[in-house]
Every structure is written in C-alpha cells, then in structure tokens.
Motif scaffolding. Structure first.
Motif, PDB file in Angstrom:
ATOM      1  N   ARG A 101       0.827  -1.207   0.000  1.00 56.49           N
ATOM      2  CA  ARG A 101       0.000   0.000   0.000  1.00 56.49           C
ATOM      3  C   ARG A 101       0.865   1.263   0.000  1.00 56.49           C
ATOM      4  N   GLU A 102       1.973   1.228   0.719  1.00 55.18           N
ATOM      5  CA  GLU A 102       2.872   2.384   0.746  1.00 55.18           C
ATOM      6  C   GLU A 102       3.486   2.634  -0.629  1.00 55.18           C
ATOM      7  N   VAL A 103       3.873   1.577  -1.303  1.00 54.32           N
ATOM      8  CA  VAL A 103       4.444   1.706  -2.649  1.00 54.32           C
ATOM      9  C   VAL A 103       3.393   2.272  -3.603  1.00 54.32           C
ATOM     10  N   GLU A 104       2.185   1.784  -3.517  1.00 58.25           N
ATOM     11  CA  GLU A 104       1.108   2.289  -4.383  1.00 58.25           C
ATOM     12  C   GLU A 104       0.857   3.772  -4.110  1.00 58.25           C
ATOM     13  N   ASP A 105       0.953   4.183  -2.862  1.00 57.95           N
ATOM     14  CA  ASP A 105       0.797   5.594  -2.521  1.00 57.95           C
ATOM     15  C   ASP A 105       1.884   6.442  -3.205  1.00 57.95           C
ATOM     16  N   ILE A 106       3.116   5.964  -3.186  1.00 58.72           N
ATOM     17  CA  ILE A 106       4.202   6.707  -3.837  1.00 58.72           C
ATOM     18  C   ILE A 106       3.984   6.731  -5.350  1.00 58.72           C
ATOM     19  N   PHE A 107       3.536   5.629  -5.926  1.00 54.37           N
ATOM     20  CA  PHE A 107       3.222   5.621  -7.362  1.00 54.37           C
ATOM     21  C   PHE A 107       2.180   6.700  -7.670  1.00 54.37           C
ATOM     22  N   GLY A 108       1.176   6.830  -6.828  1.00 55.16           N
ATOM     23  CA  GLY A 108       0.149   7.845  -7.028  1.00 55.16           C
ATOM     24  C   GLY A 108       0.716   9.254  -6.985  1.00 55.16           C
ATOM     25  N   ARG A 109       1.680   9.478  -6.096  1.00 57.04           N
ATOM     26  CA  ARG A 109       2.327  10.797  -6.013  1.00 57.04           C
ATOM     27  C   ARG A 109       3.100  11.099  -7.293  1.00 57.04           C
ATOM     28  N   ILE A 110       3.780  10.095  -7.821  1.00 47.40           N
ATOM     29  CA  ILE A 110       4.527  10.284  -9.077  1.00 47.40           C
ATOM     30  C   ILE A 110       3.559  10.623 -10.202  1.00 47.40           C
ATOM     31  N   ALA A 111       2.495   9.846 -10.318  1.00 48.71           N
ATOM     32  CA  ALA A 111       1.531  10.027 -11.408  1.00 48.71           C
ATOM     33  C   ALA A 111       0.824  11.381 -11.338  1.00 48.71           C
ATOM     34  N   ALA A 112       0.677  11.914 -10.135  1.00 48.06           N
ATOM     35  CA  ALA A 112      -0.049  13.182  -9.972  1.00 48.06           C
ATOM     36  C   ALA A 112       0.784  14.403 -10.369  1.00 48.06           C
ATOM     37  N   LEU A 113       2.083  14.224 -10.511  1.00 45.81           N
ATOM     38  CA  LEU A 113       2.961  15.355 -10.838  1.00 45.81           C
ATOM     39  C   LEU A 113       3.137  15.496 -12.341  1.00 45.81           C
ATOM     40  N   PRO A 114       3.336  16.725 -12.807  1.00 43.32           N
ATOM     41  CA  PRO A 114       3.533  16.935 -14.249  1.00 43.32           C
ATOM     42  C   PRO A 114       4.901  16.434 -14.714  1.00 43.32           C
ATOM     43  N   PHE A 115       4.982  16.136 -16.012  1.00 42.15           N
ATOM     44  CA  PHE A 115       6.237  15.728 -16.641  1.00 42.15           C
ATOM     45  C   PHE A 115       7.335  16.710 -16.246  1.00 42.15           C
ATOM     46  N   ALA A 116       8.509  16.187 -15.953  1.00 42.55           N
ATOM     47  CA  ALA A 116       9.723  16.940 -15.659  1.00 42.55           C
ATOM     48  C   ALA A 116       9.751  17.558 -14.257  1.00 42.55           C
ATOM     49  N   ASP A 117       8.703  17.418 -13.461  1.00 45.59           N
ATOM     50  CA  ASP A 117       8.742  17.924 -12.088  1.00 45.59           C
ATOM     51  C   ASP A 117       9.834  17.159 -11.337  1.00 45.59           C
ATOM     52  N   LYS A 118      10.736  17.877 -10.697  1.00 46.07           N
ATOM     53  CA  LYS A 118      11.887  17.240 -10.048  1.00 46.07           C
ATOM     54  C   LYS A 118      11.476  16.294  -8.917  1.00 46.07           C
ATOM     55  N   ASP A 119      10.321  16.529  -8.305  1.00 48.29           N
ATOM     56  CA  ASP A 119       9.874  15.643  -7.233  1.00 48.29           C
ATOM     57  C   ASP A 119       9.539  14.241  -7.744  1.00 48.29           C
ATOM     58  N   ARG A 120       9.284  14.116  -9.031  1.00 49.44           N
ATOM     59  CA  ARG A 120       9.036  12.775  -9.588  1.00 49.44           C
ATOM     60  C   ARG A 120      10.266  11.891  -9.389  1.00 49.44           C
ATOM     61  N   LYS A 121      11.452  12.464  -9.552  1.00 48.13           N
ATOM     62  CA  LYS A 121      12.697  11.712  -9.342  1.00 48.13           C
ATOM     63  C   LYS A 121      12.872  11.382  -7.861  1.00 48.13           C
ATOM     64  N   VAL A 122      12.551  12.331  -6.983  1.00 46.59           N
ATOM     65  CA  VAL A 122      12.632  12.088  -5.540  1.00 46.59           C
ATOM     66  C   VAL A 122      11.734  10.907  -5.170  1.00 46.59           C
ATOM     67  N   TYR A 123      10.502  10.931  -5.665  1.00 45.22           N
ATOM     68  CA  TYR A 123       9.576   9.830  -5.370  1.00 45.22           C
ATOM     69  C   TYR A 123      10.019   8.522  -6.025  1.00 45.22           C
ATOM     70  N   ALA A 124      10.583   8.595  -7.214  1.00 42.48           N
ATOM     71  CA  ALA A 124      11.100   7.382  -7.867  1.00 42.48           C
ATOM     72  C   ALA A 124      12.219   6.779  -7.036  1.00 42.48           C
ATOM     73  N   ASP A 125      13.089   7.619  -6.501  1.00 46.79           N
ATOM     74  CA  ASP A 125      14.153   7.116  -5.625  1.00 46.79           C
ATOM     75  C   ASP A 125      13.561   6.512  -4.352  1.00 46.79           C
ATOM     76  N   GLN A 126      12.543   7.174  -3.783  1.00 44.17           N
ATOM     77  CA  GLN A 126      11.902   6.645  -2.575  1.00 44.17           C
ATOM     78  C   GLN A 126      11.267   5.281  -2.841  1.00 44.17           C
ATOM     79  N   VAL A 127      10.553   5.166  -3.959  1.00 41.65           N
ATOM     80  CA  VAL A 127       9.881   3.902  -4.251  1.00 41.65           C
ATOM     81  C   VAL A 127      10.916   2.812  -4.520  1.00 41.65           C
ATOM     82  N   THR A 128      12.021   3.154  -5.159  1.00 38.51           N
ATOM     83  CA  THR A 128      13.089   2.180  -5.391  1.00 38.51           C
ATOM     84  C   THR A 128      13.661   1.703  -4.063  1.00 38.51           C
ATOM     85  N   MET A 129      13.923   2.629  -3.161  1.00 33.92           N
ATOM     86  CA  MET A 129      14.463   2.262  -1.850  1.00 33.92           C
ATOM     87  C   MET A 129      13.517   1.302  -1.124  1.00 33.92           C
TER      88      MET A 129
END
Length: 187
Positions: free
Chosen positions: A16-44
C-alpha cells in the motif's frame, strides 16, 4: 517500513505504501523534479521489501505451500525484472522521456506482482503455515528491511544463504551513499 503483524500483514502494508508513492509520481507533471525524488523513494522501499521477501518469504513458501517451489521461482523472476527496471531508472532525470517509460513499466510490473502475491501466494501461505510461524516471519522481515540495500543490485544473489550474507554489507554501503547524496529526500 516496519509496521508490525505477521509477515503477510507487513508485506501488504508495504504494498500500500508503494502504491501511494506511485500515485504521487503520477499526480505530478512531466519533468517535475519531485518525480525523481519519489522514484528514488519507491526504489528504496521496493529493494528493501524484495530483499526481505527473498530472504524469508519465498523460503517459507517453498517449505510450507504445495507447489511452492514454482511459485517462489516465479516471484523471483518478477523481482529480477523490476530490479533491472529500477537500475535503468536510476540514471534518468525526471525530464528525461525515458523516465516516463521506465516508471510506467515499473508500476505495471509491481502492480502485477502485488496482485499475484495478494490473490494467490499470501492466501495459500496463510492456509499452509502456522500463525506462530507467520508472526516469526514478520519479525524477520522487519529486521531484514532495516539492514537491506536501498539500491538495485541486479547481479546480487536472490536465494539463501548468499543473499542473507551479502545484503547487510550492501545495505550499509547503500545507506551511506544515500546519506551523502541526499537520495530520496526533497531539496
């Protein structure tokens, strides 16, 4: 990560936590730097989760569930695919068109894996394994996640005993690198 309960409750909470982070990534616009932050978090989170499953869940499936060897082998194949995607994603910035392709592939792979575990593997394990053993596995999984690597290592062993011996050392190095670089934390 580290919630309490038996192994199945622990891993479902991770899902459920991973799905929540996926939702945060999907909600951000293309190229938003936080998408990378969340991608790193979900990878961790996914790497720690996978290492713990490989060390404790899948050996228990092999031991307790009829046909468990084939089930565990399929789950390990899923992990290998996801780990390679995460490794490729490490080199992409949020404004790289490859980032969108890879994060989409990762989301699909993980969602399919989660559905398979929650609909097939977990119910079969719960039916075949004593409650005390599931509780003990939950504790072992929580401990494993504390020392597990936080970066994908596609060529690392994924079966005991080698994975249990090497994961803590790789985890220490990964956590040091994360602390020094600020990986997974917003600016």
């Amino acid at each position: 990560m580290g919630h309490g309960g038996d192994v199945i409750d622990e891993l479902v909470t991770d899902h459920r936590e991973v799905e929540d982070i996926f939702g945060r990534i999907a909600a951000l616009p293309f190229a938003d730097k936080d998408r990378k932050v969340y991608a790193d978090q979900v990878t961790m989170e996914l790497v720690r989760h996978s290492v713990a499953e490989e060390a404790y869940l899948y050996p228990a499936v092999r031991e307790h569930v009829p046909g468990g060897d084939a089930m565990a082998d399929k789950e390990l194949e899923d992990h290998a695919k996801a780990e390679q995607i995460m490794k490729d994603l490490e080199d992409c910035d949020a404004d790289d068109p490859e980032f969108d392709r890879l994060i989409g592939m990762l989301m699909n792979e993980i969602r399919s894996h989660v559905a398979d575990e929650e609909e097939n593997l977990f119910p079969r394990l719960r039916a075949a394994c004593p409650a005390e053993a599931l509780d003990e596995l939950g504790n072992k999984v929580r401990m494993a996640k504390k020392v597990a690597p936080t970066r994908p290592h596609p060529s690392a062993p994924d079966k005991p005993p080698a994975n249990k011996l090497l994961a803590p050392g790789a985890g220490l190095v990964d956590r040091l690198r994360d602390a020094l670089t600020g990986r997974g934390k917003p600016d």
